[in-house]
Design a protein around this motif. Structure first.
Motif, mmCIF file in Angstrom:
data_model
loop_
_atom_site.group_PDB
_atom_site.id
_atom_site.type_symbol
_atom_site.label_atom_id
_atom_site.label_comp_id
_atom_site.label_asym_id
_atom_site.label_seq_id
_atom_site.Cartn_x
_atom_site.Cartn_y
_atom_site.Cartn_z
ATOM 1 N N SER A 44 11.364 8.737 -1.763
ATOM 2 C CA SER A 44 10.405 8.953 -3.162
ATOM 3 C C SER A 44 9.411 7.828 -2.936
ATOM 4 C CB SER A 44 11.408 8.683 -4.213
ATOM 5 O OG SER A 44 12.111 9.890 -4.432
ATOM 6 N N PRO A 45 8.633 7.890 -1.862
ATOM 7 C CA PRO A 45 7.518 6.800 -1.693
ATOM 8 C C PRO A 45 6.643 6.568 -2.969
ATOM 9 C CG PRO A 45 6.993 8.556 -0.477
ATOM 10 C CD PRO A 45 8.406 9.220 -1.126
ATOM 11 N N GLU A 46 6.475 7.615 -3.876
ATOM 12 C CA GLU A 46 5.595 7.732 -4.929
ATOM 13 C C GLU A 46 6.258 7.838 -6.319
ATOM 14 O OE1 GLU A 46 2.260 7.020 -4.665
ATOM 15 O OE2 GLU A 46 2.162 6.979 -2.510
ATOM 16 N N ASN A 47 7.227 6.808 -6.303
ATOM 17 C CA ASN A 47 8.029 6.897 -7.883
ATOM 18 C C ASN A 47 7.985 5.550 -8.155
ATOM 19 O OD1 ASN A 47 10.666 6.176 -9.263
ATOM 20 N ND2 ASN A 47 10.910 8.490 -8.956
ATOM 21 N N ARG A 48 7.660 5.459 -9.311
ATOM 22 C CA ARG A 48 7.543 3.894 -10.116
ATOM 23 C C ARG A 48 8.916 3.247 -10.282
ATOM 24 N NH1 ARG A 48 6.825 3.878 -16.514
ATOM 25 N NH2 ARG A 48 4.435 5.138 -15.961
ATOM 26 N N PHE A 49 9.671 3.812 -10.801
ATOM 27 C CA PHE A 49 10.961 3.248 -10.617
ATOM 28 C C PHE A 49 11.462 2.731 -9.345
ATOM 29 C CE2 PHE A 49 15.757 3.055 -10.630
ATOM 30 C CZ PHE A 49 16.101 2.177 -11.529
ATOM 31 N N ILE A 50 11.266 3.219 -8.115
ATOM 32 C CA ILE A 50 11.736 2.985 -6.923
ATOM 33 C C ILE A 50 10.752 1.796 -6.344
ATOM 34 C CG2 ILE A 50 11.956 3.746 -4.478
ATOM 35 C CD1 ILE A 50 13.896 4.910 -6.358
ATOM 36 N N LEU A 51 9.486 2.159 -6.474
ATOM 37 C CA LEU A 51 8.476 1.141 -6.053
ATOM 38 C C LEU A 51 8.588 -0.127 -6.687
ATOM 39 C CD1 LEU A 51 5.401 3.361 -5.919
ATOM 40 C CD2 LEU A 51 6.398 2.149 -4.004
ATOM 41 N N ARG A 52 8.875 -0.186 -7.948
ATOM 42 C CA ARG A 52 8.692 -1.598 -8.837
ATOM 43 C C ARG A 52 10.145 -2.074 -8.460
ATOM 44 N NH1 ARG A 52 6.489 -2.777 -13.587
ATOM 45 N NH2 ARG A 52 8.258 -3.148 -14.653
ATOM 46 N N ASN A 53 11.283 -1.629 -8.090
ATOM 47 C CA ASN A 53 12.651 -2.238 -8.022
ATOM 48 C C ASN A 53 12.462 -2.602 -6.602
ATOM 49 O OD1 ASN A 53 13.609 -2.308 -10.371
ATOM 50 N ND2 ASN A 53 14.345 -0.014 -10.122
ATOM 51 N N MET A 54 11.828 -1.986 -5.562
ATOM 52 C CA MET A 54 11.659 -2.389 -4.189
ATOM 53 C C MET A 54 11.197 -3.554 -4.035
ATOM 54 S SD MET A 54 9.165 -2.515 -1.709
ATOM 55 C CE MET A 54 7.644 -1.405 -2.450
ATOM 56 N N ALA A 55 9.864 -3.776 -5.046
ATOM 57 C CA ALA A 55 9.029 -5.109 -4.976
ATOM 58 C C ALA A 55 10.055 -6.169 -5.433
ATOM 59 C CB ALA A 55 7.974 -4.895 -5.949
ATOM 60 N N ARG A 56 10.741 -6.033 -6.412
ATOM 61 C CA ARG A 56 11.532 -6.815 -7.115
ATOM 62 C C ARG A 56 12.582 -7.588 -5.952
ATOM 63 N NH1 ARG A 56 13.423 -10.789 -7.496
ATOM 64 N NH2 ARG A 56 14.469 -11.930 -9.214
ATOM 65 N N PHE A 57 13.133 -6.629 -5.221
ATOM 66 C CA PHE A 57 14.222 -6.978 -4.191
ATOM 67 C C PHE A 57 13.479 -8.072 -3.071
ATOM 68 C CE2 PHE A 57 16.147 -6.285 0.048
ATOM 69 C CZ PHE A 57 17.350 -6.850 -0.131
ATOM 70 N N PHE A 58 12.208 -7.326 -2.534
ATOM 71 C CA PHE A 58 11.830 -7.880 -1.500
ATOM 72 C C PHE A 58 10.882 -9.342 -1.619
ATOM 73 C CE2 PHE A 58 12.292 -3.778 0.459
ATOM 74 C CZ PHE A 58 12.701 -4.176 1.780
ATOM 75 N N VAL A 59 10.758 -9.317 -2.825
ATOM 76 C CA VAL A 59 10.424 -10.740 -3.197
ATOM 77 C C VAL A 59 11.401 -11.856 -3.131
ATOM 78 C CG1 VAL A 59 9.642 -12.386 -5.419
ATOM 79 C CG2 VAL A 59 8.527 -10.150 -5.009
ATOM 80 N N HIS A 60 12.509 -11.454 -3.363
ATOM 81 C CA HIS A 60 13.818 -12.242 -3.251
ATOM 82 C C HIS A 60 14.068 -12.876 -1.855
ATOM 83 C CE1 HIS A 60 18.190 -13.016 -2.355
ATOM 84 N NE2 HIS A 60 18.151 -11.762 -1.804
ATOM 85 N N LEU A 61 13.542 -11.876 -0.982
ATOM 86 C CA LEU A 61 13.675 -12.211 0.636
ATOM 87 C C LEU A 61 12.499 -13.070 1.176
ATOM 88 C CD1 LEU A 61 14.433 -8.777 2.082
ATOM 89 C CD2 LEU A 61 16.106 -10.445 1.255
ATOM 90 N N GLY A 62 11.840 -13.538 0.332
ATOM 91 C CA GLY A 62 10.707 -14.681 0.909
ATOM 92 C C GLY A 62 9.489 -14.163 1.065
ATOM 93 N N ASP A 63 8.624 -15.059 2.027
ATOM 94 C CA ASP A 63 7.296 -14.571 2.423
ATOM 95 C C ASP A 63 7.150 -13.181 3.087
ATOM 96 O OD1 ASP A 63 6.257 -16.892 1.153
ATOM 97 O OD2 ASP A 63 6.232 -18.040 2.922
ATOM 98 N N GLY A 64 8.258 -13.101 4.079
ATOM 99 C CA GLY A 64 8.033 -11.929 4.560
ATOM 100 C C GLY A 64 8.374 -10.541 3.813
ATOM 101 N N GLY A 65 9.230 -10.874 2.973
ATOM 102 C CA GLY A 65 9.630 -9.530 1.941
ATOM 103 C C GLY A 65 8.236 -9.516 0.854
ATOM 104 N N ILE A 66 7.711 -10.578 0.510
ATOM 105 C CA ILE A 66 6.606 -10.270 -0.434
ATOM 106 C C ILE A 66 5.437 -9.518 0.474
ATOM 107 C CG2 ILE A 66 4.759 -11.532 -1.650
ATOM 108 C CD1 ILE A 66 6.885 -13.821 -1.943
ATOM 109 N N SER A 67 5.385 -9.892 1.672
ATOM 110 C CA SER A 67 4.171 -9.054 2.372
ATOM 111 C C SER A 67 4.724 -7.543 2.698
ATOM 112 C CB SER A 67 4.069 -9.678 3.718
ATOM 113 O OG SER A 67 3.702 -11.232 3.358
ATOM 114 N N PHE A 68 5.789 -7.359 2.844
ATOM 115 C CA PHE A 68 6.295 -5.785 2.922
ATOM 116 C C PHE A 68 5.987 -5.175 1.688
ATOM 117 C CE2 PHE A 68 9.722 -2.801 2.639
ATOM 118 C CZ PHE A 68 9.408 -2.029 4.004
ATOM 119 N N ALA A 69 6.554 -5.659 0.788
ATOM 120 C CA ALA A 69 6.526 -4.905 -0.771
ATOM 121 C C ALA A 69 4.975 -4.816 -1.001
ATOM 122 C CB ALA A 69 7.279 -5.834 -1.574
ATOM 123 N N HIS A 70 4.195 -5.925 -0.817
ATOM 124 C CA HIS A 70 2.772 -5.826 -1.333
ATOM 125 C C HIS A 70 1.929 -4.626 -0.423
ATOM 126 C CE1 HIS A 70 -1.491 -7.577 -1.466
ATOM 127 N NE2 HIS A 70 -1.086 -6.938 -2.683
#
Length: 517
Positions: free
Chosen positions: A181-207
Motif C-alpha cells: 500500500s504505497p499510497e496509504n496515509r496510515f502506512i506512510l505516516r507510520n513508516m515515517a515514524r519508524f524510520f526516524v527512529h533509525l537515525g539520519d539514514g532512516g530519515i532520508s529513506f522515509a523522506h
C-alpha cells in the motif's frame, strides 16, 4: 556520570498507535471530514428509552448500550451510569468484558484517552510482557495466512516488533506494508515514524518515499509529515508554499490541518518569524490532536514571547506529552513524572517519554529508585541505548547496587565505548563511578580523567565540569585524597554555570567537603 538531558528541537512526526486507536482519534478521516470519529455521538435515545421499561432491563440490553456509550464517549450520561451500576450489581451473571466496561464507565478519570494497548507500567516490568506481545504478533501472522496482502496487519506487526526492540524484523514488516500500500496515509505516516527512529539514514529513506507520493499533493496529514521530515533532514521542503495555501483556503476541517499548521509554524519559528509562527500555531490549536498540542507546548517553552499555553486544562484525548512538558516547566515534578509514564504507555515504542521522566527523577528529585524504574521501561524497545544504559547504571551505582550495575554494563555496545561521542564520555565516567564503588580507586581516577580529556578534545566543556563534580564527590566519600585544591575550581564553575542541576550538584559536593573537613 549521568548523561545530560539536552532539550532538543521537536518536530511534528506522527505518533504511532494501533490502527483501531488511530481511527478512534479521527486521524484516518477523509481530508475534508467534518467531525472526528472519537467525538461522534450516535443517537442512543431509543435504547435508553427502552431501558426504562422493566422487561428490557437485562444484561444483554445493558451490554448493547454500554458498548455504544464507550465508543462514542457518552460515559457521563446519568442513565449510562445507572446501567453500569446495574451491570456490577449483577456481576455474577455478567460477562467479564461487560463488567470491565461498566467499571471503566464508573471509574473517575482526569484524562480522556483512547484505550491503550498496554495500560499498566507493571506489564513492562514483568518478563511475561514479551510473551503477550509475541502472542499478538502470532495472531496477526495467522491472519496474514488468509490474507497475505493485508498491509494494515503488516504495519501492526512492525509496531509490535518495534516495541520489543527487534528493529530488523520491524523494518521488514513495514517495508512489506509499504510495498502493498504505497499510497496509504496510515502506512506512510507510520513508516515515517519508524524510520526516524533509525537515525539520519532512516530519515532520508522515509523522506525520499514520502515526497514522491501522489497523496502528498492532496492530503494535509501527509503534507505535514513531509515538511517535518524535510526540516529534520536540514532541508527546505518544496511543499511549504502548498501547505500554506491549504491552511489559508479554509476548505478543510481544522482538525485535519492541525498537524500541517503546527509543522509550518515550526518552520517559521526556526526562521525566527515569530508573528507568522504564532498565527499558524493558533490555527493548529483550533482543533488540535495530542501531537500538535505537544508541539505548541514545546514551542511556547522555547520562545516565551510566542504565546502562553496551559496544557493542564486540556481534556484532549491522550494529551500526555503536552501535560508532562507543562508540569515540568512549572517544576511540578511529581505530576510531570506521572504524565511521562502515561505518555510511555500510549507510545511504548518511543524512548522520548522515558528520557524525559528519567531526567526528572535523576536530576530534579534525586530519586534514583524512580530513575531506575523509569529507565528500565525503555530497555524493552531500546535494549542497547547508551543514554538509557548509562543513566540506569549511574543510579544503580549511587544506590550501591553494584552487581546489577555490572551486569547491565555488559549490554553496552563496544562501539559506544570507543567512539568520540558524548555517549562515551558519560560511559567512561560512569565506569569510573562503578570502580570507585567496587573499591578500585586507581582505575576509577584513570577512567574519570580519560572522560574529561575526551570531553575537552571534543569541545563538550559542560561534561568536564560534571565529571569533575562526580569524581570529587567519590574521592570525598573515600577519604583518601586531599581535595582542598579542587574546591576552588568547583566554586569558580559555580559562579559561571547557568545549569541549575550542575549548580545544585556542586553545592552538595562543597557541603560534603565542609562536613569532612
Amino acid at each position: 556520570m549521568a548523561h545530560l538531558f539536552e532539550k532538543k528541537d521537536r518536530h511534528v512526526i506522527p505518533n504511532w498507535r494501533s490502527f483501531d486507536n488511530t481511527a478512534k482519534l479521527g486521524e484516518l478521516n477523509g481530508s475534508k471530514g467534518i467531525e472526528l470519529v472519537s467525538t461522534f455521538k450516535p443517537d442512543i435515545s431509543d435504547l435508553l428509552d427502552d431501558w426504562t421499561e422493566i422487561d428490557n432491563q437485562t444484561i444483554g440490553v445493558a451490554g448493547d448500550i454500554l458498548g455504544v456509550a464507550l465508543v462514542s464517549n457518552q460515559k457521563s450520561d446519568p442513565k449510562i451510569i445507572e446501567i453500569a451500576k446495574f451491570v456490577l450489581q449483577n456481576e455474577n451473571v455478567s460477562p467479564k468484558a461487560l463488567s470491565s466496561a461498566a467499571k471503566e464507565i464508573l471509574k473517575p478519570s482526569q484524562d480522556k484517552l483512547i484505550n491503550l494497548d498496554f495500560n499498566t507500567i507493571e506489564l513492562f516490568q514483568d518478563p511475561t510482557s514479551l510473551i503477550i506481545i509475541h502472542k499478538k504478533i502470532n495472531e496477526l501472522k495467522n491472519r496474514l495466512k488468509n490474507n497475505p496482502k493485508n498491509s494494515i496487519n503488516w504495519i501492526e506487526i512492525g509496531r509490535y516488533y518495534a516495541i520489543i526492540g527487534q528493529s530488523e524484523k520491524a523494518e521488514r514488516a513495514i517495508k512489506n506494508a509499504l510495498f502493498l500500500s504505497p499510497e496509504n496515509r496510515f502506512i506512510l505516516r507510520n513508516m515515517a515514524r519508524f524510520f526516524v527512529h533509525l537515525g539520519d539514514g532512516g530519515i532520508s529513506f522515509a523522506h525520499d518515499i514520502l515526497r514522491k507520493s501522489q497523496l502528498v499533493n492532496s492530503d494535509p496529514w501527509l503534507l505535514s509529515t513531509e515538511i517535518s521530515l524535510a526540516t529534520l533532514r536540514g532541508r527546505n521542503s518544496r511543499f511549504v508554499k502548498q501547505g500554506l495555501q491549504v491552511i489559508e483556503s479554509d476548505s478543510f476541517h481544522p482538525f485535519n490541518v492541525t498537524e500541517l499548521a503546527s509543522a509550518l509554524a515550526t518552520v517559521e519559528l526556526k526562521n525566527d518569524s515569530l508573528k507568522k509562527s504564532r498565527k499558524l500555531f493558533e490555527k493548529s490549536l483550533r482543533k488540535p490532536n495530542d501531537n500538535s498540542l505537544a508541539q505548541a507546548e514545546w514551542a511556547s517553552q522555547e520562545e516565551n514571547n510566542l504565546f502562553s499555553l496551559d496544557s493542564s486544562k486540556s481534556n484532549l484525548a491522550n494529551s500526555f506529552e503536552a501535560k508532562a512538558r507543562h508540569y515540568a516547566e512549572k517544576e511540578n515534578w511529581k505530576e510531570a513524572i506521572e504524565y511521562s509514564k502515561k505518555w510511555f504507555l500510549d507510545l511504548p515504542f518511543s524512548k522520548g517519554s522515558i528520557l524525559f521522566g528519567n531526567n526528572i527523577a535523576l536530576n530534579k528529585l534525586k530519586n534514583h529508585d524512580v530513575a531506575i524504574e523509569i529507565g528500565k521501561l525503555g530497555l524493552l524497545s531500546h535494549p542497547h541505548d547508551p543514554h538509557l544504559l548509562n543513566n540506569i547504571i549511574y543510579s544503580l551505582c549511587l544506590n550501591d547496587k553494584i552487581e546489577e550495575a555490572e551486569l547491565l554494563f555488559q549490554r553496552v555496545d563496544k562501539s559506544d565505548l570507543t567512539s568520540k561521542s558524548i555517549h562515551n564520555i558519560c560511559l567512561l565516567a560512569t565506569q569510573g563511578l562503578l570502580n570507585y564503588r567496587k573499591g578500585n580507586p586507581e582505575n576509577a581516577r584513570a577512567l574519570y580523567l580519560e572522560a574529561m580529556e575526551l570531553a575537552k578534545s571534543t569541545g563538550h566543556k559542560s561534561y568536564i565540569s560534571k565529571a569533575l563534580v562526580n569524581m570529587t564527590r567519590e574521592e570525598l566519600l573515600l577519604g583518601q585524597q586531599d581535595m582542598s585544591d579542587v574546591i576552588p575550581k568547583l566554586k569558580d564553575i559555580l559562579k559561571k554555570t547557568d545549569d541549575p542541576d550542575l549548580e545544585e550538584d556542586i553545592k552538595e559536593v562543597i557541603e560534603l567537603y565542609n562536613k569532612k573537613s
